[in-house]
Write a protein that holds these residues in place. Structure first.
Motif, PDB file in Angstrom:
ATOM      1  N   PHE A  17      -1.869 -10.009  -5.240  1.00 27.84           N
ATOM      2  CA  PHE A  17      -1.816  -8.827  -4.792  1.00 27.84           C
ATOM      3  C   PHE A  17      -2.237  -7.777  -5.789  1.00 27.84           C
ATOM      4  N   ALA A  18      -1.458  -7.569  -6.801  1.00 28.84           N
ATOM      5  CA  ALA A  18      -1.670  -6.743  -7.794  1.00 28.84           C
ATOM      6  C   ALA A  18      -2.939  -7.018  -8.788  1.00 28.84           C
ATOM      7  N   ALA A  19      -3.338  -8.241  -9.134  1.00 27.46           N
ATOM      8  CA  ALA A  19      -4.594  -8.598  -9.892  1.00 27.46           C
ATOM      9  C   ALA A  19      -5.661  -8.315  -9.236  1.00 27.46           C
ATOM     10  N   TRP A  20      -5.938  -8.544  -7.894  1.00 28.31           N
ATOM     11  CA  TRP A  20      -7.192  -8.551  -7.159  1.00 28.31           C
ATOM     12  C   TRP A  20      -7.246  -6.965  -6.705  1.00 28.31           C
ATOM     13  N   VAL A  21      -6.178  -6.293  -6.261  1.00 29.21           N
ATOM     14  CA  VAL A  21      -6.374  -4.936  -5.993  1.00 29.21           C
ATOM     15  C   VAL A  21      -6.678  -4.085  -7.177  1.00 29.21           C
ATOM     16  N   ARG A  22      -6.095  -4.680  -8.401  1.00 28.92           N
ATOM     17  CA  ARG A  22      -6.584  -3.795  -9.604  1.00 28.92           C
ATOM     18  C   ARG A  22      -7.893  -3.975  -9.998  1.00 28.92           C
ATOM     19  N   ALA A  23      -8.477  -5.326  -9.723  1.00 29.41           N
ATOM     20  CA  ALA A  23      -9.748  -5.411 -10.046  1.00 29.41           C
ATOM     21  C   ALA A  23     -10.727  -4.909  -9.043  1.00 29.41           C
ATOM     22  N   TRP A  24     -10.356  -4.725  -7.864  1.00 32.89           N
ATOM     23  CA  TRP A  24     -11.233  -4.035  -6.741  1.00 32.89           C
ATOM     24  C   TRP A  24     -11.143  -2.408  -7.278  1.00 32.89           C
ATOM     25  N   ARG A  25     -10.058  -2.006  -7.665  1.00 31.98           N
ATOM     26  CA  ARG A  25     -10.141  -0.552  -8.110  1.00 31.98           C
ATOM     27  C   ARG A  25     -10.854  -0.219  -9.390  1.00 31.98           C
ATOM     28  N   ALA A  26     -10.978  -1.154 -10.114  1.00 26.64           N
ATOM     29  CA  ALA A  26     -11.729  -1.117 -11.566  1.00 26.64           C
ATOM     30  C   ALA A  26     -13.338  -1.298 -11.038  1.00 26.64           C
ATOM     31  N   GLY A  27     -13.856  -1.589  -9.770  1.00 27.23           N
ATOM     32  CA  GLY A  27     -15.184  -1.713  -9.382  1.00 27.23           C
ATOM     33  C   GLY A  27     -15.638  -3.198  -9.709  1.00 27.23           C
ATOM     34  N   LEU A  28     -14.713  -4.112  -9.980  1.00 26.62           N
ATOM     35  CA  LEU A  28     -15.179  -5.478 -10.580  1.00 26.62           C
ATOM     36  C   LEU A  28     -15.329  -6.573  -9.301  1.00 26.62           C
ATOM     37  N   VAL A  29     -14.877  -6.166  -8.336  1.00 25.59           N
ATOM     38  CA  VAL A  29     -14.707  -7.261  -7.056  1.00 25.59           C
ATOM     39  C   VAL A  29     -14.937  -6.132  -5.931  1.00 25.59           C
ATOM     40  N   PRO A  30     -15.753  -6.574  -4.817  1.00 22.78           N
ATOM     41  CA  PRO A  30     -15.989  -5.742  -3.478  1.00 22.78           C
ATOM     42  C   PRO A  30     -14.675  -5.657  -2.872  1.00 22.78           C
ATOM     43  N   TYR A  31     -14.636  -4.596  -1.882  1.00 24.12           N
ATOM     44  CA  TYR A  31     -13.386  -4.596  -0.967  1.00 24.12           C
ATOM     45  C   TYR A  31     -13.364  -5.631  -0.108  1.00 24.12           C
ATOM     46  N   ASP A  32     -14.527  -5.980   0.321  1.00 21.42           N
ATOM     47  CA  ASP A  32     -14.633  -7.035   1.496  1.00 21.42           C
ATOM     48  C   ASP A  32     -13.842  -8.479   1.046  1.00 21.42           C
ATOM     49  N   GLU A  33     -13.783  -8.587  -0.172  1.00 27.01           N
ATOM     50  CA  GLU A  33     -13.150 -10.029  -0.571  1.00 27.01           C
ATOM     51  C   GLU A  33     -11.556  -9.895  -1.089  1.00 27.01           C
ATOM     52  N   VAL A  34     -11.169  -8.678  -1.067  1.00 27.42           N
ATOM     53  CA  VAL A  34      -9.792  -8.558  -1.603  1.00 27.42           C
ATOM     54  C   VAL A  34      -8.835  -9.140  -0.618  1.00 27.42           C
ATOM     55  N   ALA A  35      -8.842  -8.847   0.671  1.00 29.07           N
ATOM     56  CA  ALA A  35      -7.744  -9.048   1.449  1.00 29.07           C
ATOM     57  C   ALA A  35      -7.801 -10.733   1.565  1.00 29.07           C
ATOM     58  N   GLU A  36      -9.010 -11.354   1.651  1.00 26.50           N
ATOM     59  CA  GLU A  36      -9.176 -12.871   1.786  1.00 26.50           C
ATOM     60  C   GLU A  36      -8.794 -13.431   0.391  1.00 26.50           C
ATOM     61  N   GLU A  37      -9.044 -13.068  -0.927  1.00 22.93           N
ATOM     62  CA  GLU A  37      -8.414 -13.664  -1.923  1.00 22.93           C
ATOM     63  C   GLU A  37      -6.970 -13.714  -2.095  1.00 22.93           C
ATOM     64  N   ILE A  38      -6.418 -12.545  -1.565  1.00 23.34           N
ATOM     65  CA  ILE A  38      -4.858 -12.493  -1.681  1.00 23.34           C
ATOM     66  C   ILE A  38      -4.272 -13.373  -0.903  1.00 23.34           C
ATOM     67  N   ALA A  39      -4.867 -13.315   0.244  1.00 26.80           N
ATOM     68  CA  ALA A  39      -4.124 -14.304   1.460  1.00 26.80           C
ATOM     69  C   ALA A  39      -4.371 -15.923   1.392  1.00 26.80           C
ATOM     70  N   GLY A  40      -5.504 -16.005   0.957  1.00 28.71           N
ATOM     71  CA  GLY A  40      -5.852 -17.373   0.831  1.00 28.71           C
ATOM     72  C   GLY A  40      -5.965 -18.044   2.117  1.00 28.71           C
ATOM     73  N   ASP A  41      -5.104 -19.267   2.626  1.00 28.18           N
ATOM     74  CA  ASP A  41      -5.037 -19.893   3.878  1.00 28.18           C
ATOM     75  C   ASP A  41      -3.969 -19.160   4.733  1.00 28.18           C
ATOM     76  N   GLU A  42      -3.328 -18.375   4.254  1.00 28.67           N
ATOM     77  CA  GLU A  42      -2.030 -17.684   4.927  1.00 28.67           C
ATOM     78  C   GLU A  42      -2.626 -16.280   5.606  1.00 28.67           C
ATOM     79  N   GLU A  43      -1.817 -16.234   6.804  1.00 27.73           N
ATOM     80  CA  GLU A  43      -2.023 -14.956   7.498  1.00 27.73           C
ATOM     81  C   GLU A  43      -1.087 -13.827   7.040  1.00 27.73           C
ATOM     82  N   HIS A  44      -1.639 -12.656   6.373  1.00 27.60           N
ATOM     83  CA  HIS A  44      -1.087 -11.583   5.610  1.00 27.60           C
ATOM     84  C   HIS A  44      -1.137 -10.368   6.646  1.00 27.60           C
ATOM     85  N   LEU A  45       0.167  -9.777   6.981  1.00 22.71           N
ATOM     86  CA  LEU A  45       0.136  -8.591   7.832  1.00 22.71           C
ATOM     87  C   LEU A  45       0.673  -7.519   6.740  1.00 22.71           C
ATOM     88  N   VAL A  46       0.800  -6.130   7.327  1.00 27.66           N
ATOM     89  CA  VAL A  46       1.044  -5.197   6.713  1.00 27.66           C
ATOM     90  C   VAL A  46       1.985  -4.244   7.760  1.00 27.66           C
TER      91      VAL A  46
END
Length: 270
Positions: A17-46
């Motif tokens: 979570f921390a690594a991918w959100v930090r990379a998103w906020r640095a403009g290095l990965v698109p927002y559309d990829e972040v949630a999928e990369e964090i969750a992998g094959d799991e279901e993640h809710l907030v």
């Protein structure tokens, strides 16, 4: 080879979570990829995300972090007696009492600290009508003080040196305890850690040292989880079990600090 049980233990969800959100906020990965990369094959809710009234998919909660910089988002892996990385208290909390966020983070052993918000994962196990067991991950959001986060982490270089030293000391101690006779899978896994798992990686923006440290510490973290949760063999008495735990304790601490150092290390364009 690593024991099968160790390989199936999930890596720290807060680290991804921390690594991918930090990379998103640095403009290095698109927002559309972040949630999928964090969750992998799991279901993640907030739960309790700002502006929501019910549990929402992880992607729907990430906009709450859209105004933060990478340094406003940090991984914390606290342990009893070592709460480093956690804010002193949540907003409105009594200074003499642990905040709800601090207490929950210590129980979980992991958290993501963002400026003004804290995220802690809860793993929920479900059983379908056909008897199939599956898990969902619920990230619970806590309000935190809207203040700059302390940057007191080890550097990746310092954490890498500490981890190597702790691994060498633990391996020597376990050899003296003849751990291979009652936990051969643990002894073998520790030896195999000299070959990091290339499948465990950080998002774009992290330098090679941080990537190497994260890969090694992530595998080690799962091996140590196996050692903690699996009971020793019947030939091991209470004293021997205490000796084993004492040998692994400094390694566990070094591993946690290595993961934090890797995930919180400075980002750079690739």
């Amino acid at each position: 080879m690593f024991p099968a049980a160790a390989a199936t233990l999930a890596a720290r969800r807060s680290s991804r979570f921390a690594a991918w959100v930090r990379a998103w906020r640095a403009g290095l990965v698109p927002y559309d990829e972040v949630a999928e990369e964090i969750a992998g094959d799991e279901e993640h809710l907030v739960a309790d995300a700002p502006g929501t009234w019910t549990d929402v998919p992880l992607g729907d909660a990430l906009p709450a972090l859209s105004k933060l910089s990478p340094d406003d988002i940090r991984l914390a892996l606290p342990a009893p007696g070592d709460p480093r990385g956690l804010p002193a208290r949540a907003s409105g909390a009594n200074a003499s009492q642990p905040s709800p966020f601090t207490g929950a983070a210590l129980v979980a052993g992991e958290a993501v600290v963002a400026r003004g918000l804290g995220f802690i994962p809860e793993v929920r196990t479900h059983t379908s009508g056909s008897g199939v067991t599956f898990e969902t991950v619920l990230w619970r959001v806590y309000p935190l003080p809207d203040a700059p986060l302390p940057l007191g982490d080890l550097t990746a270089a310092e954490a890498e040196a500490d981890l190597s030293a702790a691994l060498a000391e633990a391996t020597a101690a376990l050899t003296r305890l003849d751990v291979a006779q009652w936990r051969p899978e643990l002894a073998g896994a520790l030896a195999a850690l000299r070959r990091p798992d290339a499948g465990i990686d950080l998002p774009p923006g992290f330098d090679p040292r941080a990537r190497r440290l994260f890969a090694r510490a992530s595998v080690l973290d799962r091996v140590l989880a196996l050692a903690e949760h699996a009971a020793p063999g019947g030939a091991v008495n209470g004293y021997e079990a205490q000796q084993r735990d004492a040998a692994l304790r400094p390694l566990t601490t070094a591993c946690r600090r290595a993961l934090v150092a890797a995930c919180n290390s400075p980002l750079r364009p690739e």
